[in-house]
Design a protein around this motif. Structure first.
Motif, PDB file in Angstrom:
ATOM      1  N   VAL A  46       0.851  -1.197   0.000  1.00 13.50           N
ATOM      2  CA  VAL A  46       0.000   0.000   0.000  1.00 13.50           C
ATOM      3  C   VAL A  46       0.883   1.243   0.000  1.00 13.50           C
ATOM      4  N   GLU A  47       0.282   2.369  -0.343  1.00 12.91           N
ATOM      5  CA  GLU A  47       1.026   3.625  -0.394  1.00 12.91           C
ATOM      6  C   GLU A  47       0.139   4.767   0.076  1.00 12.91           C
ATOM      7  N   GLN A  48       0.774   5.888   0.420  1.00 12.33           N
ATOM      8  CA  GLN A  48       0.043   7.066   0.870  1.00 12.33           C
ATOM      9  C   GLN A  48      -0.860   7.595  -0.244  1.00 12.33           C
ATOM     10  N   PHE A  49      -2.021   8.123   0.142  1.00 13.42           N
ATOM     11  CA  PHE A  49      -2.874   8.834  -0.814  1.00 13.42           C
ATOM     12  C   PHE A  49      -2.091   9.979  -1.445  1.00 13.42           C
ATOM     13  N   GLN A  50      -2.378  10.266  -2.708  1.00  8.34           N
ATOM     14  CA  GLN A  50      -1.914  11.495  -3.327  1.00  8.34           C
ATOM     15  C   GLN A  50      -2.829  12.630  -2.866  1.00  8.34           C
ATOM     16  N   PRO A  51      -2.361  13.886  -2.885  1.00  5.08           N
ATOM     17  CA  PRO A  51      -3.202  14.992  -2.400  1.00  5.08           C
ATOM     18  C   PRO A  51      -4.589  15.030  -3.029  1.00  5.08           C
ATOM     19  N   GLU A  52      -4.663  14.810  -4.348  1.00  8.02           N
ATOM     20  CA  GLU A  52      -5.962  14.905  -5.035  1.00  8.02           C
ATOM     21  C   GLU A  52      -6.915  13.789  -4.624  1.00  8.02           C
ATOM     22  N   GLU A  53      -6.385  12.715  -4.008  1.00  2.00           N
ATOM     23  CA  GLU A  53      -7.260  11.651  -3.514  1.00  2.00           C
ATOM     24  C   GLU A  53      -7.952  12.073  -2.218  1.00  2.00           C
ATOM     25  N   TYR A  54      -7.357  13.025  -1.522  1.00  2.00           N
ATOM     26  CA  TYR A  54      -8.016  13.595  -0.346  1.00  2.00           C
ATOM     27  C   TYR A  54      -9.065  14.620  -0.759  1.00  2.00           C
ATOM     28  N   ASP A  55      -8.725  15.420  -1.761  1.00  2.74           N
ATOM     29  CA  ASP A  55      -9.629  16.477  -2.224  1.00  2.74           C
ATOM     30  C   ASP A  55      -9.268  16.804  -3.677  1.00  2.74           C
ATOM     31  N   PRO A  56     -10.223  16.698  -4.607  1.00  6.54           N
ATOM     32  CA  PRO A  56      -9.927  17.001  -6.018  1.00  6.54           C
ATOM     33  C   PRO A  56      -9.346  18.396  -6.225  1.00  6.54           C
ATOM     34  N   ALA A  57      -9.631  19.314  -5.287  1.00 12.18           N
ATOM     35  CA  ALA A  57      -9.113  20.681  -5.417  1.00 12.18           C
ATOM     36  C   ALA A  57      -7.593  20.711  -5.345  1.00 12.18           C
ATOM     37  N   PHE A  58      -6.994  19.698  -4.726  1.00 15.76           N
ATOM     38  CA  PHE A  58      -5.536  19.670  -4.583  1.00 15.76           C
ATOM     39  C   PHE A  58      -4.824  19.259  -5.876  1.00 15.76           C
ATOM     40  N   LYS A  59      -5.573  18.827  -6.869  1.00 18.80           N
ATOM     41  CA  LYS A  59      -4.928  18.426  -8.122  1.00 18.80           C
ATOM     42  C   LYS A  59      -4.253  19.622  -8.780  1.00 18.80           C
ATOM     43  N   ARG A  60      -4.863  20.789  -8.664  1.00 19.99           N
ATOM     44  CA  ARG A  60      -4.278  22.019  -9.207  1.00 19.99           C
ATOM     45  C   ARG A  60      -3.341  22.622  -8.166  1.00 19.99           C
ATOM     46  N   TRP A  61      -2.111  22.871  -8.556  1.00 26.09           N
ATOM     47  CA  TRP A  61      -1.137  23.463  -7.646  1.00 26.09           C
ATOM     48  C   TRP A  61      -1.427  24.955  -7.495  1.00 26.09           C
ATOM     49  N   SER A  62      -1.684  25.386  -6.285  1.00 23.56           N
ATOM     50  CA  SER A  62      -1.935  26.809  -6.038  1.00 23.56           C
ATOM     51  C   SER A  62      -1.545  27.150  -4.609  1.00 23.56           C
ATOM     52  N   PHE A  63      -1.247  28.427  -4.405  1.00 23.58           N
ATOM     53  CA  PHE A  63      -0.859  28.875  -3.067  1.00 23.58           C
ATOM     54  C   PHE A  63      -1.980  28.668  -2.060  1.00 23.58           C
ATOM     55  N   GLU A  64      -3.254  28.853  -2.525  1.00 22.49           N
ATOM     56  CA  GLU A  64      -4.377  28.813  -1.588  1.00 22.49           C
ATOM     57  C   GLU A  64      -4.534  27.460  -0.900  1.00 22.49           C
ATOM     58  N   THR A  65      -4.104  26.385  -1.574  1.00 27.25           N
ATOM     59  CA  THR A  65      -4.314  25.042  -1.005  1.00 27.25           C
ATOM     60  C   THR A  65      -3.217  24.625  -0.034  1.00 27.25           C
ATOM     61  N   LEU A  66      -2.188  25.456   0.125  1.00 27.17           N
ATOM     62  CA  LEU A  66      -1.067  25.099   0.990  1.00 27.17           C
ATOM     63  C   LEU A  66      -1.237  25.660   2.394  1.00 27.17           C
ATOM     64  N   PRO A  67      -0.760  24.986   3.423  1.00 23.80           N
ATOM     65  CA  PRO A  67      -0.159  23.650   3.379  1.00 23.80           C
ATOM     66  C   PRO A  67      -1.222  22.561   3.339  1.00 23.80           C
ATOM     67  N   ILE A  68      -0.915  21.460   2.691  1.00 26.45           N
ATOM     68  CA  ILE A  68      -1.821  20.311   2.641  1.00 26.45           C
ATOM     69  C   ILE A  68      -1.469  19.397   3.813  1.00 26.45           C
ATOM     70  N   ILE A  69      -2.377  19.316   4.777  1.00 24.64           N
ATOM     71  CA  ILE A  69      -2.150  18.490   5.969  1.00 24.64           C
ATOM     72  C   ILE A  69      -3.401  17.651   6.194  1.00 24.64           C
ATOM     73  N   PRO A  70      -3.356  16.375   5.834  1.00 19.43           N
ATOM     74  CA  PRO A  70      -4.548  15.527   5.981  1.00 19.43           C
ATOM     75  C   PRO A  70      -5.005  15.455   7.440  1.00 19.43           C
ATOM     76  N   SER A  71      -6.305  15.534   7.632  1.00 24.80           N
ATOM     77  CA  SER A  71      -6.846  15.379   8.990  1.00 24.80           C
ATOM     78  C   SER A  71      -6.926  13.909   9.370  1.00 24.80           C
ATOM     79  N   GLN A  72      -7.094  13.051   8.373  1.00 26.00           N
ATOM     80  CA  GLN A  72      -7.091  11.609   8.592  1.00 26.00           C
ATOM     81  C   GLN A  72      -6.279  10.961   7.473  1.00 26.00           C
TER      82      GLN A  72
END
Length: 677
Positions: A46-72
């Motif tokens: 198994v492997e860690q989720f990619q950011p976009e698997e947590y939220d489709p909005a993370f697929k696009r790289w932008s300042f607003e989405t940073l930092p990406i810190i999964p809650s679960q």
């Protein structure tokens, strides 16, 4: 059912053989009564989720989405090993008890327990703690199973390592790429990583050290002396300390020329002391992977990944050598009894070794057999099985031969050499002669031209006695220049990664790095170097490894914490505290999240300097152009937007770009800062 969960198929086969589990099924082995089953991963299933698997909005790289810190935090099966994942999960659900039989380390614990957690396993958990996979070692470990609780904390340490690496890589790779794109950079993403960034910094710093190196002229005085028996030898003038600089070099040419004239005028020197010491050199240890990679790079110019692939083939395909991904050059003492069989195999498959058979001492137990030095795996050695050299290619033969030589060396005599130091007086001046006289080649006879170059003092010193007069038949002042350090090769870079403590000044951190074997692991270093090449951070020029301009830009912009090996030391210190039970995973991750936010805020204030990287400029205002991804296509927009609204079509884009929908970069940064305060 009792389930043994191994890390890899070969490990599973070895354990199954001892357990008597010889009935093969899909991805597992059973005993005849099906009460015991052995199955395996293929490393991590198994492997860690990619950011976009947590939220489709993370697929696009932008300042607003940073930092990406999964809650679960979530894991998903690897696509390439999904079939075996399904096999293992179905077996876990049928098991009453599970014996974790993966590698005896943090990563091995994680490989097994992440599957048990996903399956929601509630039965008994035991731990098979193995340092070697010979039958005797397996039986011994089976008779002393640990409880699952004893090693559970290793799993939490593994999770901490995995999650914190994810946070660094995902967040700072995006941040620095966005900062660079803000200034018009359109190259490949600026990848950041806990291990790869300090590794890259070592290459950048070495390149700069060479580029900025200023040769220093210095002088040495060499004399040739002759005894009454017409035997000659060389001696060097010992320069007084007050004529040496901080690097112990003599820069004063007039002084040393005057000494030369004095010596020539005197014409003789008197022997004051003669010291001869016999050194007995033990053979080198068996190969750990990085040692094998470095040696093959030095001798054959092979790349680190190439050597790993060949070593893996020797292990899996040819069954000729043991497990290669090891950081250990030692063997368990229980394997010493197998030495005659291993030696017999080596000599049987290669008749050229028959000539050294009389010199082998099969009861000689070298330092290589030491249980206290064993880690998760032992050193790489030849196997006792049937080996067919005729089916190996040239590179496989070369590496198999090296591994055999290291093993054979353990049973040959010591390499013995007499080291002589002579002090002579010539007027008020001191001369010093050094010499080596080989007494017994011993194990070094195996390596011939493979040896590193010998030292300059490899001369024979004639028999001398105190107060003996020697005639000076020649003296010469030599003008020398200091030379810069050599560029890294894959071999020397591997060595630097393994011994990264030398680049850390804090003594406590230096010790931590020694204990954790530096940057990366034996299994990951080759791939990391190749990854830096693939990402255009490093390039190869012959055997040299050089940093690209993109690498220089990134290293100049990264905060010291992300490019200093000391961070790895601090990280390992905390992970060890988790493994020891003195820190919780929750506390560690909380500190990591705070660290990410603080460091990201600092990086935003500092920005990035693109150095010599060429960027696209706006023809109207001269500000950098940015490539902008839009739902209706890709186009270039001025970074001065909205003041300057110039835009250009992207030649590679199929659709024509319309007005940019990207938010104002300044506002994006402000939004991000408010998020991470």
């Amino acid at each position: 059912m009792k389930l043994f969960l191994c890390e890899k198929p070969s490990q599973g086969n070895d354990i199954a053989k001892v357990l008597g589990a010889g009935t093969r099924a899909n991805g597992c082995l059973f005993t005849a009564d099906k009460q015991i089953c052995v199955t395996w991963g293929i490393g991590h299933l198994v492997e860690q989720f990619q950011p976009e698997e947590y939220d489709p909005a993370f697929k696009r790289w932008s300042f607003e989405t940073l930092p990406i810190i999964p809650s679960q935090w979530k894991l998903s099966p690897k696509k390439e090993t999904k079939k075996q994942y399904n096999v293992v999960m179905s077996l876990i659900k049928k098991a009453n008890s599970v014996i974790i039989s993966t590698d005896a380390d943090r990563e091995g614990e994680m490989i097994a327990r992440e599957l048990l957690d996903i399956a929601g396993f509630k039965g008994q958990i035991f731990r098979l703690w193995l340092s070697a996979l010979d039958d005797e070692s397996i039986r011994k470990a089976l008779s002393a199973l640990k409880s699952g609780k004893e090693t559970e904390s290793l799993y939490y340490a593994g999770i901490g390592r995995s999650r914190s690496d994810w946070l660094i890589g995902m967040n700072f790779s995006r941040l620095f790429t966005l900062l660079a794109q803000q200034q018009g950079y359109q190259g490949s993403p600026l990848s950041v990583g806990r291990v790869q960034s300090p590794t890259l910094a070592m290459v950048v710093n070495r390149d700069r050290e060479i580029a900025n190196f200023i040769p220093k002229s210095h002088f040495v005085l060499i004399t040739q002396l002759q005894t009454q028996q017409n035997q000659t030898f060389l001696a060097k003038y010992v320069v007084p300390e007050n004529y040496l600089d901080a690097d112990e070099l003599c820069l004063n040419e007039p002084y040393i020329q005057q000494v030369n004239r004095d010596i020539q005028n005197i014409g003789t020197a008197i022997v004051k002391t003669v010291e001869t010491k016999r050194e007995k050199n033990v053979p080198p240890l068996l190969f750990a992977l990085s040692d094998l990679q470095s040696e093959c790079n030095r001798l054959f110019g092979m790349g680190a990944q190439q050597v790993l692939d060949i070593a893996q083939a020797l292990y899996e395909k040819h069954k000729a050598t043991t497990y290669p991904r090891t950081d250990c050059g030692y063997l368990p003492e229980s394997q010493f009894k197998d030495a005659p069989k291993v030696l017999s195999t080596i000599i049987k498959v290669n008749s050229n070794w028959q000539k050294i058979l009389p010199n082998l001492n099969v009861i000689q137990k070298s330092r290589a057999w030491n249980d206290k030095k064993i880690t998760a795996h032992h050193g790489i050695i030849p196997t006792m099985g049937n080996v067919d050299l005729s089916v190996m290619n040239d590179d496989e033969l070369k590496i198999y031969d090296l591994i055999c030589r290291r093993y054979l060396a353990q049973f040959l005599p010591y390499f013995e050499v007499d080291k002589t130091l002579v002090q002579l007086q010539c007027g008020r001046h001191i001369l010093q002669a050094r010499g080596n006289l080989i007494i017994a080649n011993g194990w070094k006879a195996l390596f011939g031209n493979m040896k590193e170059s010998e030292a300059d003092d490899n001369q024979g010193i004639p028999s001398l006695s105190k107060n003996q007069n020697c005639q000076i038949i020649l003296s010469e002042v030599k003008a020398l220049k200091t030379t810069p350090p050599a560029h890294y090769t894959e071999g020397t870079l591997l060595s630097a990664m393994k011994n990264a403590a030398r680049f850390v000044t804090d003594e406590r951190l230096k010790q931590r790095l020694r204990e954790t074997e530096g940057l990366g692991t034996e299994a990951t270093r080759a791939g990391l170097i190749q990854g830096l090449i693939d990402k255009n951070f490093l390039k190869k020029k012959g055997k040299k490894i050089l940093a690209t301009e993109q690498a220089n830009v990134l290293i100049d912009s990264l905060p010291d914490l992300l490019k200093n090996p000391g961070l790895t030391a601090l990280w390992e210190q905390a992970l060890n505290q988790i493994a020891e039970g003195s820190m919780t995973l929750a506390d560690f991750m909380k500190k990591q999240e705070n660290f990410i936010r603080m460091l990201m805020n600092n990086c935003l204030k500092q920005g990035i300097n693109l150095g010599k990287i060429e960027i696209r400029k706006c023809p109207l205002c001269g500000k950098p152009m940015r490539k902008i991804q839009h739902t209706k296509g890709t186009f270039w927009g001025c970074s001065g937007y909205p003041e300057c609204q110039h835009k250009e079509a992207d030649k590679k884009s199929v659709s024509k770009a319309k007005k940019s929908s990207s938010a104002n970069v300044t506002q994006q940064i402000a939004n991000l800062r408010s998020l991470i305060k």
